[in-house]
Scaffold this motif. Structure first.
Motif, mmCIF file in Angstrom:
data_model
loop_
_atom_site.group_PDB
_atom_site.id
_atom_site.type_symbol
_atom_site.label_atom_id
_atom_site.label_comp_id
_atom_site.label_asym_id
_atom_site.label_seq_id
_atom_site.Cartn_x
_atom_site.Cartn_y
_atom_site.Cartn_z
ATOM 1 N N VAL A 232 0.466 -21.567 1.176
ATOM 2 C CA VAL A 232 -0.073 -22.350 0.052
ATOM 3 C C VAL A 232 -1.316 -21.643 -0.500
ATOM 4 O O VAL A 232 -2.440 -21.962 -0.132
ATOM 5 C CB VAL A 232 -0.417 -23.786 0.493
ATOM 6 C CG1 VAL A 232 -0.830 -24.629 -0.712
ATOM 7 C CG2 VAL A 232 0.771 -24.434 1.198
ATOM 8 N N LEU B 113 2.775 -21.482 -5.527
ATOM 9 C CA LEU B 113 3.888 -21.946 -4.704
ATOM 10 C C LEU B 113 5.210 -21.331 -5.154
ATOM 11 O O LEU B 113 6.043 -20.945 -4.322
ATOM 12 C CB LEU B 113 3.991 -23.472 -4.739
ATOM 13 C CG LEU B 113 2.800 -24.269 -4.194
ATOM 14 C CD1 LEU B 113 3.128 -25.764 -4.198
ATOM 15 C CD2 LEU B 113 2.417 -23.828 -2.793
ATOM 16 N N LEU C 248 5.017 -31.081 0.565
ATOM 17 C CA LEU C 248 4.453 -29.765 0.841
ATOM 18 C C LEU C 248 4.805 -29.323 2.263
ATOM 19 O O LEU C 248 5.132 -28.151 2.503
ATOM 20 C CB LEU C 248 2.930 -29.799 0.657
ATOM 21 C CG LEU C 248 2.211 -28.442 0.596
ATOM 22 C CD1 LEU C 248 2.682 -27.634 -0.606
ATOM 23 C CD2 LEU C 248 0.696 -28.658 0.523
ATOM 24 N N ASP D 108 -3.621 -23.004 3.650
ATOM 25 C CA ASP D 108 -3.219 -24.408 3.544
ATOM 26 C C ASP D 108 -4.424 -25.337 3.708
ATOM 27 O O ASP D 108 -4.559 -26.333 2.996
ATOM 28 C CB ASP D 108 -2.172 -24.735 4.605
ATOM 29 C CG ASP D 108 -1.125 -23.651 4.717
ATOM 30 O OD1 ASP D 108 -0.026 -23.834 4.177
ATOM 31 O OD2 ASP D 108 -1.424 -22.616 5.344
ATOM 32 N N ILE E 121 6.956 -25.991 3.259
ATOM 33 C CA ILE E 121 6.441 -25.002 4.215
ATOM 34 C C ILE E 121 7.465 -24.751 5.318
ATOM 35 O O ILE E 121 7.734 -23.599 5.688
ATOM 36 C CB ILE E 121 5.100 -25.465 4.816
ATOM 37 C CG1 ILE E 121 3.992 -25.415 3.761
ATOM 38 C CG2 ILE E 121 4.711 -24.602 6.015
ATOM 39 C CD1 ILE E 121 2.687 -26.056 4.215
ATOM 40 N N PHE F 160 -6.502 -25.254 0.554
ATOM 41 C CA PHE F 160 -5.910 -26.082 -0.496
ATOM 42 C C PHE F 160 -6.241 -27.553 -0.282
ATOM 43 O O PHE F 160 -6.581 -28.265 -1.240
ATOM 44 C CB PHE F 160 -4.396 -25.878 -0.529
ATOM 45 C CG PHE F 160 -3.690 -26.739 -1.544
ATOM 46 C CD1 PHE F 160 -3.873 -26.532 -2.904
ATOM 47 C CD2 PHE F 160 -2.826 -27.755 -1.134
ATOM 48 C CE1 PHE F 160 -3.216 -27.330 -3.847
ATOM 49 C CE2 PHE F 160 -2.169 -28.549 -2.063
ATOM 50 C CZ PHE F 160 -2.363 -28.336 -3.425
#
Length: 286
Positions: free
Chosen positions: A5, A267, A184, A45, A188, A48
């Motif tokens: 991410v 993404l 999300l 990640d 992943i 983010f």
């Protein structure tokens, strides 16, 4: 399983890149405060998550400065409770994931890495739920359940748990945020499973894609990857659509151009990088 991410860096303006670095170094600094070695577990990640939480609350940070022993120069970084929250949650997730992996495969190195992270304080309720979810995921893997949907659903609920009790966010945004985090997590997991196909096939590791689409050890792994790529691409883009729909409903008040870049460009770029190249690259210092 982490590190996908991230922004499409060349599309960020200089100011935006500086701010992203501020969050990146801020999360790193927060991890380091727990235990120095923890900083080496930094992922995009977590950065983010710090960006989104701060954006929802309309935070605007001022730069702090420090000397970074890794880069051997002074860096500017942001600090605050929301950045700490993101750092601590991802460290706790990583700690229990490593312990869970150790219990599954007996790799003592993973146990030592888990114990090296340091003490991260979270509520007992959160900790119990996290342990239960990771056990559920381990059971799926141990029983070799060939369902990418079931496995990714558990990891989606795990990321949803990470954002489940953030203070200072209104109920509407919290519902949307949890939905985005869930999708999300699914994205992943699926992307990571595809990224690991060749390695898992070679080592006979659990991979729901290999099981669901019927890979045989006598088959050519390259031919198999080419065969399943269209279906995995469809799955990933359906999940991405849900991520974008949720993100569009969030009331991001600050640093929105950076989170826009990650969601709308980063993404999708990462999806195609893995789908077409199937090569893992380690996150670079920003």
């Amino acid at each position: 399983m982490f590190g996908y991410v991230k922004p499409l860096r060349y599309e960020l303006k200089l100011r935006e890149l500086d701010e992203f670095r501020g969050f990146y170094c801020g999360v790193c600094t927060s991890m380091q405060k727990i235990k120095y070695i923890s900083k080496f577990f930094l992922t995009y990640d977590a950065v983010f998550l710090a960006l989104v939480i701060s954006g929802l609350k309309g935070k605007n940070y001022k730069y702090n400065k420090k000397f970074c022993i890794e880069t051997l120069k002074k860096v500017r970084y942001f600090s605050g409770s929301d950045i700490d929250f993101a750092a601590h949650r991802f460290l706790k997730l990583l700690e229990y994931k490593l312990i869970d992996d150790y219990e599954d495969d007996g790799n003592f190195v993973k146990f030592l890495l888990a114990k090296s992270i340091g003490k991260v304080n979270v509520s007992r309720e959160f900790e119990n739920q996290l342990i239960a979810l990771l056990k559920e995921l381990r059971d799926i893997e141990k029983n070799k359940i060939g369902s990418i949907e079931k496995a990714s659903d558990i990891f989606g609920r795990t990321l949803e748990l990470l954002v489940s009790d953030i203070e200072g966010i209104d109920e509407t945004n919290m519902v949307v945020l949890k939905n985005m985090a869930y999708n999300l997590g699914k994205w992943i997991y699926v992307l990571d499973a595809f990224d690991d196909i060749k390695k898992d096939a070679k080592k006979n590791n659990y991979n729901p894609i290999l099981l669901e689409y019927g890979f045989d050890s006598g088959d050519s792994i390259d031919t198999f990857v080419d065969r399943v790529r269209p279906n995995i691409r469809k799955t990933l883009y359906c999940i991405l659509d849900d991520i974008v729909l949720s993100y569009n409903l969030l009331e991001i008040k600050s640093y929105k151009s950076i989170t826009d870049n990650i969601v709308y460009q980063g993404l999708f770029n990462e999806t195609e990088r893995i789908l077409m190249g199937n090569n893992r690259t380690c996150p670079k210092k920003v």
